[in-house]
Enzyme design. Structure first.
Site, mmCIF file in Angstrom:
data_model
loop_
_atom_site.group_PDB
_atom_site.id
_atom_site.type_symbol
_atom_site.label_atom_id
_atom_site.label_comp_id
_atom_site.label_asym_id
_atom_site.label_seq_id
_atom_site.Cartn_x
_atom_site.Cartn_y
_atom_site.Cartn_z
ATOM 1 N N ASN A 288 0.858 -1.185 0.000
ATOM 2 C CA ASN A 288 0.000 0.000 0.000
ATOM 3 C C ASN A 288 0.895 1.237 0.000
ATOM 4 O O ASN A 288 2.117 1.127 0.012
ATOM 5 C CB ASN A 288 -0.966 -0.015 1.189
ATOM 6 C CG ASN A 288 -0.238 -0.001 2.511
ATOM 7 O OD1 ASN A 288 0.430 0.966 2.854
ATOM 8 N ND2 ASN A 288 -0.334 -1.101 3.253
ATOM 9 N N ASP A 387 -3.826 -9.708 13.186
ATOM 10 C CA ASP A 387 -4.059 -8.300 13.523
ATOM 11 C C ASP A 387 -3.122 -7.908 14.663
ATOM 12 O O ASP A 387 -3.277 -8.374 15.802
ATOM 13 C CB ASP A 387 -5.526 -8.090 13.913
ATOM 14 C CG ASP A 387 -5.849 -6.613 13.951
ATOM 15 O OD1 ASP A 387 -5.126 -5.859 14.637
ATOM 16 O OD2 ASP A 387 -6.805 -6.205 13.273
ATOM 17 N N PHE A 405 -4.367 3.403 14.912
ATOM 18 C CA PHE A 405 -4.737 4.380 13.893
ATOM 19 C C PHE A 405 -5.825 3.733 13.041
ATOM 20 O O PHE A 405 -5.961 2.508 13.029
ATOM 21 C CB PHE A 405 -3.538 4.747 13.017
ATOM 22 C CG PHE A 405 -2.810 5.967 13.494
ATOM 23 C CD1 PHE A 405 -2.075 5.924 14.660
ATOM 24 C CD2 PHE A 405 -2.873 7.155 12.781
ATOM 25 C CE1 PHE A 405 -1.405 7.058 15.120
ATOM 26 C CE2 PHE A 405 -2.210 8.291 13.225
ATOM 27 C CZ PHE A 405 -1.478 8.249 14.398
HETATM 28 O O1 PMT Z 1 2.639 6.356 6.427
HETATM 29 P P1 PMT Z 1 1.995 7.654 5.945
HETATM 30 O O2 PMT Z 1 2.118 7.843 4.465
HETATM 31 O O3 PMT Z 1 2.482 8.839 6.757
HETATM 32 O O4 PMT Z 1 0.430 7.548 6.220
HETATM 33 C C1 PMT Z 1 -0.025 7.430 7.528
HETATM 34 C C2 PMT Z 1 -1.204 6.444 7.630
HETATM 35 C C3 PMT Z 1 -2.372 6.956 6.828
HETATM 36 C C4 PMT Z 1 -0.784 5.067 7.124
HETATM 37 C C5 PMT Z 1 -1.556 6.355 9.160
HETATM 38 O O5 PMT Z 1 -1.922 7.618 9.634
HETATM 39 C C6 PMT Z 1 -2.669 5.374 9.400
HETATM 40 O O6 PMT Z 1 -3.846 5.672 9.288
HETATM 41 N N1 PMT Z 1 -2.288 4.112 9.771
HETATM 42 C C7 PMT Z 1 -3.238 3.003 9.900
HETATM 43 C C8 PMT Z 1 -3.602 2.505 8.550
HETATM 44 C C9 PMT Z 1 -4.440 1.259 8.617
HETATM 45 O O7 PMT Z 1 -3.986 0.209 8.332
HETATM 46 O O8 PMT Z 1 -5.656 1.461 9.064
HETATM 47 P P2 PMT Z 1 -6.725 0.253 9.285
HETATM 48 O O9 PMT Z 1 -7.980 0.986 9.553
HETATM 49 O O10 PMT Z 1 -6.697 -0.699 8.170
HETATM 50 O O11 PMT Z 1 -6.194 -0.479 10.584
HETATM 51 C C10 PMT Z 1 -6.574 -0.073 11.894
HETATM 52 C C11 PMT Z 1 -5.469 -0.341 12.880
HETATM 53 O O12 PMT Z 1 -5.205 -1.742 12.934
HETATM 54 C C12 PMT Z 1 -4.142 0.309 12.582
HETATM 55 O O13 PMT Z 1 -3.611 0.748 13.807
HETATM 56 C C13 PMT Z 1 -3.309 -0.800 11.973
HETATM 57 O O14 PMT Z 1 -1.924 -0.597 12.261
HETATM 58 C C14 PMT Z 1 -3.855 -2.001 12.698
HETATM 59 N N2 PMT Z 1 -3.788 -3.267 11.940
HETATM 60 C C15 PMT Z 1 -4.499 -3.437 10.800
HETATM 61 C C16 PMT Z 1 -4.461 -4.657 10.148
HETATM 62 C C17 PMT Z 1 -3.675 -5.695 10.681
HETATM 63 N N3 PMT Z 1 -3.587 -6.846 10.090
HETATM 64 N N4 PMT Z 1 -2.977 -5.483 11.812
HETATM 65 C C18 PMT Z 1 -3.025 -4.307 12.450
HETATM 66 O O15 PMT Z 1 -2.393 -4.128 13.479
#
Ligand code: PMT
Length: 481
Positions: A288, A387, A405
């Site tokens: 991504n 996750d 996030f």
């Molecule tokens: O890196 P940049 O270009 O500065 O951009 C920053 C960002 C947009 C990536 C950052 O601010 C952000 O939003 N990060 C989280 C992105 C994300 O994966 O969001 P999500 O809604 O899919 O996941 C929610 C949370 O679960 C996140 O904390 C993620 O780290 C976590 N996650 C998700 C999937 C997974 N398999 N394991 C996780 O831990």
């Protein structure tokens, strides 16, 4: 909720747009508040918080500004031993705004010593700066008088902070490359004080790979950047490169000057950043657009407050900040293993964009390259990745504070609230994938967010990712205080 003067509060917040962004309301709502001289009850929390972040003391019961909270405001004139900023004015069209920065710093009772580059003198005169600061404005490295009065080394060392406004492409390039060929660049090389720069230049110059490389180098060496902002430029072009507003520069400087160094000393913070990449074969992968800018800024902000930081990041161009332990990983499973190995930690901030899926084993070809066959398209099957955030939130060595996030494409608030509950973290910083102007938060230099803690939420307006990181670090610091 009645309050003293809505206009005063709006001015202190930085304008109507700031209140709109903070409360997530439109311009007409703000006009209504002004007409009634009243803010809604739900505004009290976020407005008080934002005012405090801008350095005001607030009485939440009456939503009234009661003074300035920065300690220098009381100390400087009386004791003469408070903070001093060395303000370096670079040679750009925005140089005149440095005068307002100097004035506003003095309003906060911060001593200002002015230094101007030769080209800055083409835009404003040393006399104007001297008149505002009440001190000689220094311009010349080789002036014997200046050296006799105050050598450049002493100038560099006596400041509590060195601030460059505007930081031009040329000045940034010279400092990034260690060139000391005038008073300003010599001071920047000789100082041991924290350095902050507010860049301003034409958007194409800002976007040039040379400027971006210098910018990254300076950040890596600990320079804190304020802006630049987006908008219309004096040159008639539009884009990123506008000087951040003087009041916001001063807020950032005050926060830096009075930041409690070491407030997180003894704490271990685990931060994830960047994307994960999931191989299809040995040359192709699913990924991504996360750049690591947000996660790396958070790691830097926590380290600057004394935390021991372990930064686990996927492949990014960002250099890891100084003073953090960096673990480079590729896949979600590697990231999870690195995070678990880093425990115990007091704080976990999961800013990485972890791939939700990977290619099903047997469906990928880790040791080779899938062969292209005439008329046959490979059908990739995906399986779910672990996750990391949810695992850390429910871990037997769960960090005391777990922050997630969320990158949401729609229904930011509802989806973020559901994600907070589902993942079991304490706080969630939700950012919209696509902003109002159509640009993506991924790889952008700025961000805005909805901050969720339990069932409370706040809007954090658009700001540089480094400022958002500082705001989050403020919260972490308060949590552990
Ligand atoms: O890196 P940049 O270009 O500065 O951009 C920053 C960002 C947009 C990536 C950052 O601010 C952000 O939003 N990060 C989280 C992105 C994300 O994966 O969001 P999500 O809604 O899919 O996941 C929610 C949370 O679960 C996140 O904390 C993620 O780290 C976590 N996650 C998700 C999937 C997974 N398999 N394991 C996780 O831990």
């Amino acid at each position: 909720m009645k309050n003293h003067d809505v206009q005063t509060i709006i001015t202190a917040l930085g304008g109507r747009a700031a209140l709109q962004a903070l409360l997530g309301v439109g311009a007409s709502a703000v006009s209504n508040y002004l007409a009634r001289n009243e803010l809604p009850q739900r505004a009290v929390g976020p407005v008080c918080e934002a005012l405090r972040a801008r350095g005001y003391r607030v009485d939440p019961a009456r939503l009234e500004i009661t003074g300035q909270q920065f300690p220098a405001a009381e100390g400087y004139h009386a004791s003469g031993d408070s903070k001093r900023v060395l303000l370096i004015v670079g040679g750009g069209i925005a140089a005149y705004k440095a005068l307002e920065v100097a004035r506003r710093l003095q309003d906060q009772n911060i001593g200002v010593t002015g230094v101007m580059t030769r080209s800055a003198c083409e835009f404003i005169t040393p006399l104007s700066l001297a008149a505002l600061t009440g001190e000689k404005a220094y311009t010349d490295l080789f002036s014997l008088t200046d050296e006799a009065e105050m050598g450049h080394i002493r100038l560099a060392r006596e400041a509590d902070l060195v601030l460059v406004v505007p930081a031009t492409a040329n000045l940034m390039a010279r400092v990034a490359n260690g060139i000391a060929d005038d008073l300003a660049s010599t001071i920047l090389l000789a100082t041991t004080a924290p350095v902050m720069m507010a860049p301003a230049m034409n958007p194409v110059m800002w976007g040039h790979v040379a400027t971006q490389t210098n910018h990254a180098t300076l950040i890596r060496r600990g320079v804190e950047m304020i802006g630049p902002d987006d908008g219309n430029m004096a040159c008639g072009e539009e884009g990123t490169g506008r000087l951040t507003q003087p009041e916001d520069i001063v807020t950032a400087v005050m926060a830096r000057l009075f930041r409690q160094e070491g407030a997180l000393a003894g704490r271990h913070a685990l931060v994830t950043s960047g994307p994960t990449i999931e191989p299809i074969d040995s040359v192709r992968y699913i990924a991504n657009r996360s750049s690591g800018k947000q996660g790396h800024a958070i790691a830097a902000a926590l380290a600057a407050r004394g935390a021991k930081v372990t930064l686990v990041s996927g492949p990014v161009d960002q250099q890891p900040p100084a003073d953090v332990t960096h673990i480079a990983v590729e896949t979600a499973r590697d990231m999870l293993a690195a995070c678990e190995a880093a425990l115990p930690a007091d704080i976990a901030v999961c800013a990485a964009a972890v791939a939700d899926w990977r290619v099903k084993p047997g469906n990928s070809q880790p040791a080779g390259k899938l062969k292209k066959q005439e008329g046959a398209v490979p059908q990739l099957q995906l399986v779910e990745n672990p996750d990391i955030l949810a695992t850390l939130s429910r871990h037997s060595h769960r960090p005391r504070l777990v922050v997630g996030f969320a990158a949401e494409a729609e229904n930011l608030q509802a989806n973020a609230a559901a994600k907070l509950a589902r993942k079991g973290c304490d706080w969630l910083v939700a950012n919209a994938v696509t902003r109002a102007d159509g640009s993506s938060v991924f790889n952008s230099d700025s961000n805005s967010a909805l901050f969720l803690a339990g069932n409370k939420h706040e809007h954090w307006p658009e700001m540089p990712k480094s400022a958002l990181a500082e705001r989050l670090a403020d919260r972490v610091e308060a949590h552990f205080a």
